[in-house]
Design a protein around this motif. Structure first.
Motif, PDB file in Angstrom:
ATOM      1  N   TRP A 161      -5.002  -4.218   1.007  1.00  0.00           N
ATOM      2  CA  TRP A 161      -4.095  -3.114   1.478  1.00  0.00           C
ATOM      3  C   TRP A 161      -2.675  -3.135   0.595  1.00  0.00           C
ATOM      4  O   TRP A 161      -2.492  -4.006   0.531  1.00  0.00           O
ATOM      5  N   PRO A 162      -2.104  -1.809   0.326  1.00  0.00           N
ATOM      6  CA  PRO A 162      -0.639  -1.844  -0.315  1.00  0.00           C
ATOM      7  C   PRO A 162       0.303  -2.269   0.517  1.00  0.00           C
ATOM      8  O   PRO A 162       0.229  -2.206   1.786  1.00  0.00           O
ATOM      9  N   MET A 163       1.489  -2.873  -0.149  1.00  0.00           N
ATOM     10  CA  MET A 163       2.785  -3.419   0.503  1.00  0.00           C
ATOM     11  C   MET A 163       3.388  -2.014   0.835  1.00  0.00           C
ATOM     12  O   MET A 163       3.568  -1.151  -0.037  1.00  0.00           O
ATOM     13  N   ALA A 164       3.921  -1.882   2.248  1.00  0.00           N
ATOM     14  CA  ALA A 164       4.477  -1.060   2.795  1.00  0.00           C
ATOM     15  C   ALA A 164       5.757  -0.836   2.004  1.00  0.00           C
ATOM     16  O   ALA A 164       6.360   0.358   1.688  1.00  0.00           O
ATOM     17  N   ARG A 165       6.457  -1.841   1.657  1.00  0.00           N
ATOM     18  CA  ARG A 165       7.803  -1.737   0.894  1.00  0.00           C
ATOM     19  C   ARG A 165       7.687  -1.925  -0.463  1.00  0.00           C
ATOM     20  O   ARG A 165       8.767  -2.449  -0.931  1.00  0.00           O
ATOM     21  N   GLY A 166       6.416  -1.882  -1.262  1.00  0.00           N
ATOM     22  CA  GLY A 166       6.467  -2.095  -2.729  1.00  0.00           C
ATOM     23  C   GLY A 166       6.667  -3.774  -2.853  1.00  0.00           C
ATOM     24  O   GLY A 166       6.288  -4.707  -2.275  1.00  0.00           O
ATOM     25  N   LYS A 167       7.662  -4.056  -3.540  1.00  0.00           N
ATOM     26  CA  LYS A 167       8.030  -5.452  -4.193  1.00  0.00           C
ATOM     27  C   LYS A 167       9.068  -5.786  -3.508  1.00  0.00           C
ATOM     28  O   LYS A 167       9.534  -7.031  -3.568  1.00  0.00           O
ATOM     29  N   GLU A 168       9.638  -4.955  -2.453  1.00  0.00           N
ATOM     30  CA  GLU A 168      10.721  -5.499  -1.455  1.00  0.00           C
ATOM     31  C   GLU A 168      10.062  -6.569  -0.242  1.00  0.00           C
ATOM     32  O   GLU A 168       9.022  -6.445   0.144  1.00  0.00           O
ATOM     33  N   GLY A 169      10.954  -7.229   0.214  1.00  0.00           N
ATOM     34  CA  GLY A 169      10.828  -8.194   1.459  1.00  0.00           C
ATOM     35  C   GLY A 169      10.306  -9.269   0.923  1.00  0.00           C
ATOM     36  O   GLY A 169       9.450  -9.433  -0.122  1.00  0.00           O
ATOM     37  N   LEU A 170       9.829 -10.201   1.995  1.00  0.00           N
ATOM     38  CA  LEU A 170       9.077 -11.479   1.538  1.00  0.00           C
ATOM     39  C   LEU A 170       7.590 -11.313   1.121  1.00  0.00           C
ATOM     40  O   LEU A 170       7.053 -11.875   0.098  1.00  0.00           O
ATOM     41  N   ALA A 171       6.874 -10.312   1.760  1.00  0.00           N
ATOM     42  CA  ALA A 171       5.416 -10.260   1.308  1.00  0.00           C
ATOM     43  C   ALA A 171       5.499  -9.328  -0.066  1.00  0.00           C
ATOM     44  O   ALA A 171       4.552  -9.955  -1.029  1.00  0.00           O
ATOM     45  N   GLY A 172       6.290  -8.279  -0.055  1.00  0.00           N
ATOM     46  CA  GLY A 172       6.089  -7.762  -1.357  1.00  0.00           C
ATOM     47  C   GLY A 172       6.505  -8.430  -2.707  1.00  0.00           C
ATOM     48  O   GLY A 172       6.150  -8.452  -3.964  1.00  0.00           O
TER      49      GLY A 172
END
Length: 270
Positions: A161-172
């Motif tokens: 599934w896509p990242m909700a914050r795009g490339k921002e945040g720890l996960a993205g």
């Protein structure tokens, strides 16, 4: 240090409170390499929890033994996934706009919905642990499976599934672009670890029915984890426009409970 050892150490440092003495240069590549060891982290946590539950049950009645088992379980993770569960509950149950939900989830403070969700989750998890301890840990080897497959599903969710914050945040910033090869490698490791865990039952009891229990648990727990996780991930994706680090933690907590519930059903009806 070899790359695979660095990746394993990163997984243990990130997902647990085990004293892993390794100085790592954390990078997105290392984070992505480390995910294949997430089920192993779950298996080791499960092994310690199983040993603790066995010891507590020997010394104490079932209820205090279950409470201490749950405390040990949370302590070994540092409450990492519970934090994600609470943040996700605060955001999603606010029924605000997508942007406002994501802002609420970034807030370090915990709101009423997060507290309620945490209390209810821990009550359910405690009751399930108690149900397993009250009659003895007959199928104790399967106790590792909830921790193995919940962590496998986090990896699957990151890639699916896509990242909700795009490339921002720890996960993205660290897991964006995770390949399907990593997911399949993680699945293979989870399957092998589950097979070893399930084999404990027939090795202890040495009868034909124990093989049935082991095989049934080995099939139903991962399937239930995948089905429940897929349903929840789709719901979160539709609500937030993707997943976040908090939602991965929330999925882990939910799926541990789902798998524990399946284990209790197996314990009561097999």
């Amino acid at each position: 240090m070899m790359k695979w050892r660095q990746a394993a150490a990163a997984a243990f440092q990130f997902l647990s409170r085990f004293p892993v003495n390794a100085h790592l240069d954390y990078s997105p590549a290392l984070f992505r390499q480390s995910v294949k060891f997430y089920p192993l982290v779950g298996a080791v946590i499960g092994l310690v929890v199983w040993a603790g539950a066995t010891g507590f049950s020997y010394l104490l009645p079932a209820l205090p033994a279950a409470v201490l088992t749950l405390i040990l379980w949370i302590g070994l993770t540092g409450g990492l996934h519970l934090d994600g569960w609470m943040d996700t509950a605060d955001g999603v149950l606010s029924y605000r706009s997508r942007e406002q939900m994501l802002d609420i989830m970034k807030d370090s403070r915990v709101g009423a919905m997060g507290v309620l969700a945490c209390v209810l989750l821990l009550m359910l998890k405690l009751s399930l642990i108690y149900s397993l301890l009250i009659d003895g840990l007959d199928y104790s080897g399967l106790l590792l499976l909830p921790l193995i497959w919940s962590r496998w599903f986090m990896v699957h969710a990151i890639a699916s599934w896509p990242m909700a914050r795009g490339k921002e945040g720890l996960a993205g910033g660290n897991f964006n672009g995770l390949g399907r090869g990593q997911v399949w490698a993680t699945f293979l490791i989870a399957t092998v670890l589950s097979g070893v865990a399930a084999s404990i039952i027939p090795l202890i009891y040495m009868d034909s029915s124990s093989w049935t229990v082991a095989l049934f648990g080995l099939i139903t727990l991962p399937l239930a984890t995948w089905a429940a996780g897929t349903w929840m991930a789709k719901k979160l994706n539709a609500t937030l426009g993707g997943l976040t680090g908090d939602t991965y933690g929330a999925l882990n907590e939910l799926l541990e409970v789902v798998a524990l519930l399946m284990l209790v059903l197996l314990h009561n009806h097999m």
